[in-house]
Enzyme design. Structure first.
Site, PDB file in Angstrom:
ATOM      1  CG  LEU B  37     114.741  79.263 -27.301  1.00  0.00           C
ATOM      2  CD1 LEU B  37     114.425  79.903 -28.649  1.00  0.00           C
ATOM      3  CD2 LEU B  37     115.001  80.338 -26.250  1.00  0.00           C
ATOM      4  CG  HIS B  38     113.730  72.951 -30.751  1.00  0.00           C
ATOM      5  ND1 HIS B  38     114.475  72.695 -31.874  1.00  0.00           N
ATOM      6  CD2 HIS B  38     112.519  73.369 -31.179  1.00  0.00           C
ATOM      7  CE1 HIS B  38     113.721  72.933 -32.939  1.00  0.00           C
ATOM      8  NE2 HIS B  38     112.532  73.349 -32.548  1.00  0.00           N
ATOM      9  CG  MET B  39     120.769  72.949 -30.597  1.00  0.00           C
ATOM     10  SD  MET B  39     121.843  71.535 -30.834  1.00  0.00           S
ATOM     11  CE  MET B  39     121.697  70.706 -29.271  1.00  0.00           C
ATOM     12  CB  ALA B  42     118.485  77.826 -28.973  1.00  0.00           C
TER      13      ALA B  42
END
Lengths: 156, 118
Positions: B37-39, B42
């Site tokens: 769940l990276h940027m 996200a």
């Protein structure tokens, strides 16, 4: 993970000269080249990687902070630099505000967990209002580094 | 609105079941995106959650986050294959829980992004 684990002291830019998003990213990547992280001829690749990521959506996460980033084959572990802008950079941030604190990250292709932990470290550190105030008042690499080394590191 | 939603099954094996007789719905999802769940995912999840009026909380191990906060989501540092529990309370909880679980499980957030925008 502390920010001082991946931000390179010698690449910190206490006062950005650039005034636009593209130019700021170039100035920050140049600081990583000067610090010996990339070869001069890799500069454009890294810059374009960060700009391509920005084109997918701004990394301005609010609170005057941005975390531009990219992957690059030239690194074997995640590296970063930190830069400050007194004037503020238009960055199309989530809250529409200009960016004064930037942390640029370059990570290898095969270590997504390291990237996640670095993002978490930056966000955790920057959630501290006093830290942000002190950081924005800092004007030298030594002052910034002292803050990073004293920053919160309560990552499990 | 909530009265028209189907009542979730209450058996223990269901991923979506009410924790009690209140309007709280729990779900569980394994993060499918290989990058975790990276940027970018996200940010998409953040926008998705803002479409719902219910109170949402994500639990990843001992960490919890309000998914309407991008910073909160980044603090989860949720890797691919990790389990996230979804807590949704009130209003459109069931629909939100289902959508969030589907997004978290999705392996291709860019494709999902198109679907959300579309």
């Amino acid at each position: 993970m502390r920010m001082s684990n991946f931000v390179l002291r010698e690449a910190i830019v206490p006062r950005l000269k650039a005034r636009t998003k593209d130019a700021v990213i170039r100035e920050m990547v140049a600081s990583l080249v000067r610090a010996g992280q990339f070869r001069e001829e890799e500069t454009e690749e890294v810059v374009q990687g960060v700009l391509r990521r920005e084109a997918l959506g701004s990394t301005g996460i609010g609170r005057n902070i941005a975390i531009p980033h990219a992957k690059h084959v030239g690194v074997t572990q995640l590296v970063g630099t930190l830069a400050l802008s007194d004037e503020g950079i238009p960055f199309e941030s989530i809250d529409g505000e200009a960016v004064h604190v930037l942390v640029l990250l370059v990570s290898p292709n095969n270590k997504p967990g390291e990237h996640l932990r670095a993002l978490e470290s930056v966000v955790r550190t920057m959630k501290d209002d006093k830290f942000i105030l002190d950081l924005r008042k800092a004007s030298t690499v030594d002052e910034i580094w002292a803050l990073l080394e004293g920053g919160r590191s309560d990552t499990p | 609105m909530s009265a028209t939603l189907p009542k979730p099954p209450a058996d223990e094996t269901s991923p979506l079941r009410p924790a009690d007789d209140s309007a709280t719905v729990w779900g569980e999802a394994i993060v499918g995106n290989p990058g975790g769940l990276h940027m970018r995912p996200a940010s998409v999840l953040n926008a998705l959650c803002r479409r719902y009026s219910c109170q949402l909380t994500l639990h990843a191990g001992e960490r919890t986050a309000d998914p309407r906060s991008l910073m909160g989501l980044l603090l989860l540092a949720a890797e691919a294959g990790s389990t996230i529990r979804i807590e949704a309370r009130g209003g459109d909880a069931q629909a939100a829980c289902t959508a969030v679980a589907a997004f978290l499980t999705c392996e291709d957030p860019d494709h999902w992004h198109d679907a959300v925008d579309g």
